[in-house]
Enzyme design. Structure first.
Site, PDB file in Angstrom:
ATOM      1  N   LYS A  85       1.555  -4.856 -13.067  1.00  0.00           N
ATOM      2  CA  LYS A  85       2.828  -4.857 -13.865  1.00  0.00           C
ATOM      3  C   LYS A  85       2.918  -5.767 -15.002  1.00  0.00           C
ATOM      4  CE  LYS A  85       5.094  -2.314  -9.782  1.00  0.00           C
ATOM      5  NZ  LYS A  85       6.354  -2.445  -9.004  1.00  0.00           N
ATOM      6  N   ASP A 121      11.984  -0.248 -11.534  1.00  0.00           N
ATOM      7  CA  ASP A 121      12.180  -0.911 -10.096  1.00  0.00           C
ATOM      8  C   ASP A 121      13.646  -1.161  -9.589  1.00  0.00           C
ATOM      9  OD1 ASP A 121       9.594  -0.538  -9.154  1.00  0.00           O
ATOM     10  OD2 ASP A 121       8.993  -2.379  -9.821  1.00  0.00           O
TER      11      ASP A 121
HETATM   12  P1  NAP Z   1       4.113 -10.111  -4.931  1.00  0.00           P
HETATM   13  O1  NAP Z   1       4.466 -10.356  -6.414  1.00  0.00           O
HETATM   14  O2  NAP Z   1       2.698 -10.429  -4.295  1.00  0.00           O
HETATM   15  O3  NAP Z   1       5.219 -11.157  -4.145  1.00  0.00           O
HETATM   16  C1  NAP Z   1       5.183 -11.102  -2.759  1.00  0.00           C
HETATM   17  C2  NAP Z   1       6.349 -12.136  -2.328  1.00  0.00           C
HETATM   18  O4  NAP Z   1       6.480 -12.275  -0.910  1.00  0.00           O
HETATM   19  C3  NAP Z   1       6.410 -13.626  -2.984  1.00  0.00           C
HETATM   20  O5  NAP Z   1       7.774 -13.825  -3.255  1.00  0.00           O
HETATM   21  C4  NAP Z   1       5.674 -14.330  -1.573  1.00  0.00           C
HETATM   22  O6  NAP Z   1       6.279 -15.851  -1.764  1.00  0.00           O
HETATM   23  C5  NAP Z   1       6.401 -13.695  -0.719  1.00  0.00           C
HETATM   24  N1  NAP Z   1       5.585 -13.887   0.722  1.00  0.00           N
HETATM   25  C6  NAP Z   1       4.449 -13.466   0.966  1.00  0.00           C
HETATM   26  N2  NAP Z   1       4.305 -13.771   1.925  1.00  0.00           N
HETATM   27  C7  NAP Z   1       5.398 -14.411   2.543  1.00  0.00           C
HETATM   28  C8  NAP Z   1       5.420 -14.912   3.726  1.00  0.00           C
HETATM   29  N3  NAP Z   1       4.876 -15.058   4.846  1.00  0.00           N
HETATM   30  N4  NAP Z   1       6.639 -15.614   4.206  1.00  0.00           N
HETATM   31  C9  NAP Z   1       7.810 -15.692   3.140  1.00  0.00           C
HETATM   32  N5  NAP Z   1       7.368 -15.025   1.876  1.00  0.00           N
HETATM   33  C10 NAP Z   1       6.301 -14.555   1.837  1.00  0.00           C
HETATM   34  O7  NAP Z   1       4.630  -8.639  -4.580  1.00  0.00           O
HETATM   35  P2  NAP Z   1       5.393  -7.615  -5.059  1.00  0.00           P
HETATM   36  O8  NAP Z   1       4.521  -6.912  -6.000  1.00  0.00           O
HETATM   37  O9  NAP Z   1       6.612  -8.478  -5.572  1.00  0.00           O
HETATM   38  O10 NAP Z   1       5.893  -6.981  -3.756  1.00  0.00           O
HETATM   39  C11 NAP Z   1       6.843  -7.478  -2.868  1.00  0.00           C
HETATM   40  C12 NAP Z   1       7.268  -6.175  -1.724  1.00  0.00           C
HETATM   41  O11 NAP Z   1       7.879  -5.341  -2.606  1.00  0.00           O
HETATM   42  C13 NAP Z   1       5.950  -5.520  -1.113  1.00  0.00           C
HETATM   43  O12 NAP Z   1       6.566  -5.495   0.084  1.00  0.00           O
HETATM   44  C14 NAP Z   1       6.347  -3.986  -1.497  1.00  0.00           C
HETATM   45  O13 NAP Z   1       6.024  -3.081  -0.984  1.00  0.00           O
HETATM   46  C15 NAP Z   1       7.748  -3.932  -2.165  1.00  0.00           C
HETATM   47  N6  NAP Z   1       8.030  -3.116  -3.299  1.00  0.00           N
HETATM   48  C16 NAP Z   1       8.698  -2.196  -2.992  1.00  0.00           C
HETATM   49  C17 NAP Z   1       9.053  -1.051  -4.040  1.00  0.00           C
HETATM   50  C18 NAP Z   1       9.950   0.070  -3.667  1.00  0.00           C
HETATM   51  O14 NAP Z   1       9.864   0.916  -4.614  1.00  0.00           O
HETATM   52  N7  NAP Z   1      10.352   0.302  -2.288  1.00  0.00           N
HETATM   53  C19 NAP Z   1       8.789  -1.309  -5.404  1.00  0.00           C
HETATM   54  C20 NAP Z   1       8.103  -2.206  -5.459  1.00  0.00           C
HETATM   55  C21 NAP Z   1       7.751  -3.480  -4.670  1.00  0.00           C
HETATM   56  P3  NAP Z   1       5.437 -16.925  -2.750  1.00  0.00           P
HETATM   57  O15 NAP Z   1       5.791 -16.995  -3.879  1.00  0.00           O
HETATM   58  O16 NAP Z   1       6.012 -18.181  -2.076  1.00  0.00           O
HETATM   59  O17 NAP Z   1       3.945 -16.731  -2.519  1.00  0.00           O
END
Ligand code: NAP
Length: 302
Positions: A85, A121
């Site tokens: 993205k 989003d």
């Molecule tokens: P990302 O950029 O990899 O970000 C992951 C986030 O999760 C970061 O803030 C990370 O913190 C945190 N994290 C990871 N492991 C953790 C842990 N054990 N404890 C606490 N925090 C933790 O991923 P993303 O693309 O933003 O996606 C995140 C989520 O959004 C996913 O679950 C995805 O399925 C969901 N999502 C859903 C939709 C929908 O349409 N429903 C759309 C987009 C995304 P750090 O910064 O400390 O690493």
């Protein structure tokens, strides 16, 4: 329609030769898990549009060329998912204000040979919160977990643009949330001084802030795997909270289960997925998406 194509298939003519021809896609790495083809193909069929939506496995080094190949391949556009993205924002010719502020593009439109970038989003989340809880972000005090990730940033920017009543940004790596809070502070200048703040992901800070929270949003990746540890102790959840988990890997994520056990209203991220997809459809075709058909297709696939 569940086939996974490669970036090289865009230039080879293979996708245009399909019946119906592929004119839309999702780029991801990995991409197999994407549910977008299910509801977009249902929407295309219901709308009488002679096109199909396919999954394309695009590796990071392939992204700029794959995007550039879209016009010649006869594509109307594409969706962009993990991990592309931010890369797509850098690669498009123009992006709208919300996509630029979010630092991410999830929807690309091909127009007169140019690539235009959008992000659905945050607006998808806005619609999902209305649908699930009959509530508007602007009326709510929001606590956002995962504010340092891509989805978290997009949601934080949406909350700021809606001028929600209060926004508490939480992230495991605390500095990322602090930077984002400083960046978004200009949206929260009116009213009480603590309308936006960042806190570490620690129980004592969460407990304190949850006393002033209407809506918890999980934008972390925690909950995607059934074995994941709980995101926060169940004892912090109360019946007055609304809880939205953007994770949709399971019908009842651990967070949704814990929230419901505490008497709170809770929903997983399927409605956000649906609405961000419907908004992409509206951007591509400049007409309302057949939402009920898309919802039924998504429900039958989960
Ligand atoms: P990302 O950029 O990899 O970000 C992951 C986030 O999760 C970061 O803030 C990370 O913190 C945190 N994290 C990871 N492991 C953790 C842990 N054990 N404890 C606490 N925090 C933790 O991923 P993303 O693309 O933003 O996606 C995140 C989520 O959004 C996913 O679950 C995805 O399925 C969901 N999502 C859903 C939709 C929908 O349409 N429903 C759309 C987009 C995304 P750090 O910064 O400390 O690493």
């Amino acid at each position: 329609m569940n086939e996974i194509y490669q970036a090289s298939d865009l230039a080879s003519g293979k996708l245009a030769a399909l019946t119906p021809p592929a004119r839309l896609s999702v780029f991801g790495d990995p991409v197999a898990h994407s549910k977008s083809p299910v509801f977009h193909n249902a929407a295309l069929r219901a709308s009488g549009i002679d096109a199909q939506y396919v999954k394309i496995h695009v590796r990071p080094q392939e992204l700029p060329a794959a995007l550039r190949a879209l016009p010649a391949a006869g594509f109307l556009g594409t969706n962009i998912t993990i991990p592309h993205k931010a890369g797509a924002l850098a690669a498009v010719d123009e992006a709208d204000d919300y996509a630029r502020k979010s630092g991410a593009v999830n929807t690309v439109v091909v127009k007169a040979g140019q690539l235009l970038g959008f992000n659905t989003d945050g607006p998808g989340l806005l619609r999902a919160i209305r649908e699930e809880f009959s509530a508007d972000l602007r009326d709510l005090r929001v606590l956002l977990l995962g504010a340092g990730g891509g989805a978290g940033r997009a949601i934080a920017v949406q909350c700021a643009m809606e001028k929600c009543r209060r926004l508490v940004l939480v992230n495991r790596t605390a500095e990322k949330a602090a930077h984002l809070a400083a960046e978004l502070a200009p949206f929260f200048q009116r009213g009480p001084t603590d309308r936006i703040l960042a806190i570490p992901h620690e129980d004592q800070f969460l407990r304190e802030q949850l006393a002033h929270t209407d809506l918890i949003i999980n934008a972390t990746s925690v909950g995607m795997k059934p074995a994941d540890a709980p995101l926060l102790p169940a004892s912090l959840l109360t019946s007055s909270l609304l809880v939205f988990d953007t994770v949709y890997a399971h019908d009842k994520t651990r967070l949704v289960t814990d929230a419901e056990a505490a008497g709170a209203r809770a929903a997983n991220g399927l409605s956000m997925l649906l609405h961000q997809g419907a908004l992409s459809f509206e951007i591509w075709f400049d007409r309302p998406a057949p939402l009920d058909i898309m919802r039924a297709a998504l429900q039958s696939a989960t």
